[in-house]
Scaffold this motif. Sequence first.
Motif, PDB file in Angstrom:
ATOM      1  N   SER A  27     -78.669 -18.179  -6.592  1.00  0.00           N
ATOM      2  CA  SER A  27     -77.981 -17.550  -5.465  1.00  0.00           C
ATOM      3  C   SER A  27     -78.504 -16.134  -5.222  1.00  0.00           C
ATOM      4  CB  SER A  27     -76.471 -17.508  -5.704  1.00  0.00           C
ATOM      5  OG  SER A  27     -76.161 -16.615  -6.765  1.00  0.00           O
ATOM      6  N   ASP A  36     -68.571 -11.435  -5.731  1.00  0.00           N
ATOM      7  CA  ASP A  36     -68.498 -12.785  -5.178  1.00  0.00           C
ATOM      8  C   ASP A  36     -69.775 -13.598  -5.413  1.00  0.00           C
ATOM      9  OD1 ASP A  36     -70.098 -11.291  -3.484  1.00  0.00           O
ATOM     10  OD2 ASP A  36     -69.196 -12.061  -1.646  1.00  0.00           O
ATOM     11  N   ALA A  38     -72.301 -16.246  -6.572  1.00  0.00           N
ATOM     12  CA  ALA A  38     -72.179 -17.629  -7.032  1.00  0.00           C
ATOM     13  C   ALA A  38     -73.214 -17.901  -8.123  1.00  0.00           C
ATOM     14  CB  ALA A  38     -72.390 -18.577  -5.855  1.00  0.00           C
ATOM     15  N   HIS A  39     -72.841 -18.742  -9.076  1.00  0.00           N
ATOM     16  CA  HIS A  39     -73.790 -19.173 -10.109  1.00  0.00           C
ATOM     17  C   HIS A  39     -74.679 -20.260  -9.517  1.00  0.00           C
ATOM     18  CE1 HIS A  39     -70.844 -17.201 -12.669  1.00  0.00           C
ATOM     19  NE2 HIS A  39     -71.785 -17.122 -13.586  1.00  0.00           N
ATOM     20  N   TYR A  41     -77.532 -17.422 -11.160  1.00  0.00           N
ATOM     21  CA  TYR A  41     -78.251 -16.243 -10.699  1.00  0.00           C
ATOM     22  C   TYR A  41     -78.998 -15.604 -11.853  1.00  0.00           C
ATOM     23  CZ  TYR A  41     -73.975 -13.836 -12.307  1.00  0.00           C
ATOM     24  OH  TYR A  41     -72.916 -13.394 -13.042  1.00  0.00           O
TER      25      TYR A  41
END
Length: 133
Positions: A27, A36, A38-39, A41
Amino acid sequence: MTAALWPLQQAVYAKLTGHAPLIALVSGVYDEVPEDAAHPYVTLGSITEDVDDAHNQRGLEASVVLHVWSKYRGFKEAATILAALDTALDRQPLPVAGFKDVSVAHQQHTEVRDPDPDIRHINVSYRVWLTKS
């Protein structure tokens, strides 16, 4: 000796964010992770430097640590991202402002089970040799 910390971090970040195969898997690549995010990363970790002069040339040997973060059950996703990091960095050209003869090699990596049972984490370090321009 002028430190390479900031130019090296900039070069690694530019290389990773410009590497399409890696960006397709994550991400984002972050120095500071947004709330915020998201995995999965990748985060930039620490850089250490040692003087590595040669005769009449100023040089540095650095270690750059990166972190892969995933919520995939098991390490498959994180290992795939690690392979993309290697494709981008290991033995690849890395232009670093103020330095020449820059070479990069994968040094080591470690799989880590995070205290949060849903998170998988791989630490990876790259050894970087730089000669002052």
